[in-house]
Write a protein that holds these residues in place. Structure first.
Motif, mmCIF file in Angstrom:
data_model
loop_
_atom_site.group_PDB
_atom_site.id
_atom_site.type_symbol
_atom_site.label_atom_id
_atom_site.label_comp_id
_atom_site.label_asym_id
_atom_site.label_seq_id
_atom_site.Cartn_x
_atom_site.Cartn_y
_atom_site.Cartn_z
ATOM 1 N N PHE A 48 -1.765 -4.907 21.491
ATOM 2 C CA PHE A 48 -2.112 -4.031 20.381
ATOM 3 C C PHE A 48 -3.591 -4.165 20.065
ATOM 4 C CE2 PHE A 48 2.308 -5.339 19.729
ATOM 5 C CZ PHE A 48 2.926 -4.096 19.738
ATOM 6 N N THR A 49 -4.134 -3.089 19.562
ATOM 7 C CA THR A 49 -5.532 -3.139 19.139
ATOM 8 C C THR A 49 -5.601 -3.838 17.781
ATOM 9 O OG1 THR A 49 -5.452 -1.054 17.946
ATOM 10 C CG2 THR A 49 -5.999 -0.946 20.307
ATOM 11 N N LEU A 50 -6.784 -4.244 17.433
ATOM 12 C CA LEU A 50 -6.988 -4.899 16.142
ATOM 13 C C LEU A 50 -6.589 -3.973 14.996
ATOM 14 C CD1 LEU A 50 -7.991 -7.299 14.528
ATOM 15 C CD2 LEU A 50 -10.299 -6.354 14.669
ATOM 16 N N MET A 51 -6.881 -2.702 15.135
ATOM 17 C CA MET A 51 -6.544 -1.737 14.094
ATOM 18 C C MET A 51 -5.019 -1.641 13.917
ATOM 19 S SD MET A 51 -7.556 0.173 11.743
ATOM 20 C CE MET A 51 -9.246 0.595 11.970
ATOM 21 N N GLU A 52 -4.274 -1.634 14.969
ATOM 22 C CA GLU A 52 -2.824 -1.560 14.889
ATOM 23 C C GLU A 52 -2.254 -2.805 14.201
ATOM 24 O OE1 GLU A 52 -1.740 1.100 18.832
ATOM 25 O OE2 GLU A 52 -2.165 -1.041 19.074
ATOM 26 N N VAL A 53 -2.781 -3.966 14.521
ATOM 27 C CA VAL A 53 -2.331 -5.210 13.892
ATOM 28 C C VAL A 53 -2.638 -5.180 12.396
ATOM 29 C CG1 VAL A 53 -2.704 -7.702 13.789
ATOM 30 C CG2 VAL A 53 -2.491 -6.561 16.000
ATOM 31 N N MET A 54 -3.804 -4.697 12.021
ATOM 32 C CA MET A 54 -4.199 -4.624 10.610
ATOM 33 C C MET A 54 -3.274 -3.684 9.829
ATOM 34 S SD MET A 54 -6.813 -6.620 10.102
ATOM 35 C CE MET A 54 -7.712 -6.016 8.725
ATOM 36 N N VAL A 55 -2.940 -2.554 10.403
ATOM 37 C CA VAL A 55 -2.052 -1.596 9.737
ATOM 38 C C VAL A 55 -0.679 -2.230 9.499
ATOM 39 C CG1 VAL A 55 -0.795 0.581 10.038
ATOM 40 C CG2 VAL A 55 -3.240 0.477 10.517
ATOM 41 N N VAL A 56 -0.163 -2.940 10.502
ATOM 42 C CA VAL A 56 1.137 -3.594 10.362
ATOM 43 C C VAL A 56 1.085 -4.655 9.260
ATOM 44 C CG1 VAL A 56 2.796 -5.103 11.520
ATOM 45 C CG2 VAL A 56 1.909 -3.099 12.706
ATOM 46 N N LEU A 57 0.020 -5.439 9.188
ATOM 47 C CA LEU A 57 -0.108 -6.467 8.151
ATOM 48 C C LEU A 57 -0.168 -5.851 6.751
ATOM 49 C CD1 LEU A 57 -2.542 -9.016 9.814
ATOM 50 C CD2 LEU A 57 -0.103 -9.290 9.395
ATOM 51 N N VAL A 58 -0.873 -4.746 6.607
ATOM 52 C CA VAL A 58 -0.947 -4.064 5.315
ATOM 53 C C VAL A 58 0.442 -3.565 4.915
ATOM 54 C CG1 VAL A 58 -1.829 -2.013 4.133
ATOM 55 C CG2 VAL A 58 -3.387 -3.462 5.438
ATOM 56 N N LEU A 59 1.164 -2.983 5.834
ATOM 57 C CA LEU A 59 2.516 -2.498 5.543
ATOM 58 C C LEU A 59 3.449 -3.643 5.140
ATOM 59 C CD1 LEU A 59 2.997 0.199 8.317
ATOM 60 C CD2 LEU A 59 2.681 0.559 5.870
ATOM 61 N N ILE A 60 3.353 -4.758 5.838
ATOM 62 C CA ILE A 60 4.178 -5.921 5.484
ATOM 63 C C ILE A 60 3.834 -6.398 4.076
ATOM 64 C CG2 ILE A 60 4.592 -8.363 6.002
ATOM 65 C CD1 ILE A 60 4.419 -7.607 8.983
#
Length: 182
Positions: free
Chosen positions: A17-29
């Motif tokens: 995953f790209t860094l942006m995808e990981v960041m989006v998932v963390l925000v959603l969590i």
């Protein structure tokens, strides 16, 4: 004739995953976790604090209302909660219709201990097999029209919570709310 491959086409497809995808998932969590905490509330300790503060504020309101209306008010505790009373027509009546001073139930895990003159006063409870005897309905704490009140200490505890709250009142009408760890 063999086609010449461009160097970009020889790269393997990207993995992970790209860094942006990981960041989006963390925000959603984080958002979902926040909503879950708000939805479930803070538990018994928060409920203890909220109910203690509410009762202290309502007692202050009752004291001020007794002064403003020049009629005494009272407070009566029972196993389920508390009720504010008003003296009228030579007897005490529950303030059923008052939006602020209406009868209130406490959560089952909260326990009240009322001390009058340093002695434990058991909650009065209901009279005559669940039927109230209006002629014998008496408050445990009086809020007088002069600003005075019955000196008392009220301990508010919650099962499985170490802290407790203490509301105290002196004869001069001064109310105090304190949090105490056991």
């Amino acid at each position: 004739m063999p086609s010449a491959r461009h160097p970009d086409t020889l790269k393997p497809p990207p993995r992970g995953f790209t860094l942006m995808e990981v960041m989006v998932v963390l925000v959603l969590i984080g958002i979902i976790t926040s909503m879950a905490v708000i939805g479930f509330g803070g538990g018994r300790a928060d409920s203890l604090q909220e109910e203690s503060r509410r009762l202290a504020v309502l007692m202050q309101l009752a004291s001020e209302e007794a002064i403003l209306t020049a009629r005494p008010l009272g407070l009566r505790f029972d196993e389920e909660g508390y009720r504010f009373l008003q003296y009228e027509e030579q007897r005490w009546r529950v303030l059923e219709e008052d939006p602020q001073l209406r009868p209130r139930a406490l959560p089952e895990f909260l326990r009240l201990e009322l001390l009058l003159e340093g002695q434990s006063a058991e909650p009065a409870g209901l009279l005559a097999q669940g039927e109230e005897d209006e002629d014998r309905l008496l408050p445990e704490i009086l809020f007088m029209e002069t600003g005075e009140l019955t000196p008392f200490e009220l301990l508010i505890r919650a099962e499985e919570v170490e802290d407790h709250y203490r509301i105290s009142g002196d004869i001069n009408g001064v109310l105090d709310l304190q949090s105490r760890g056991e």
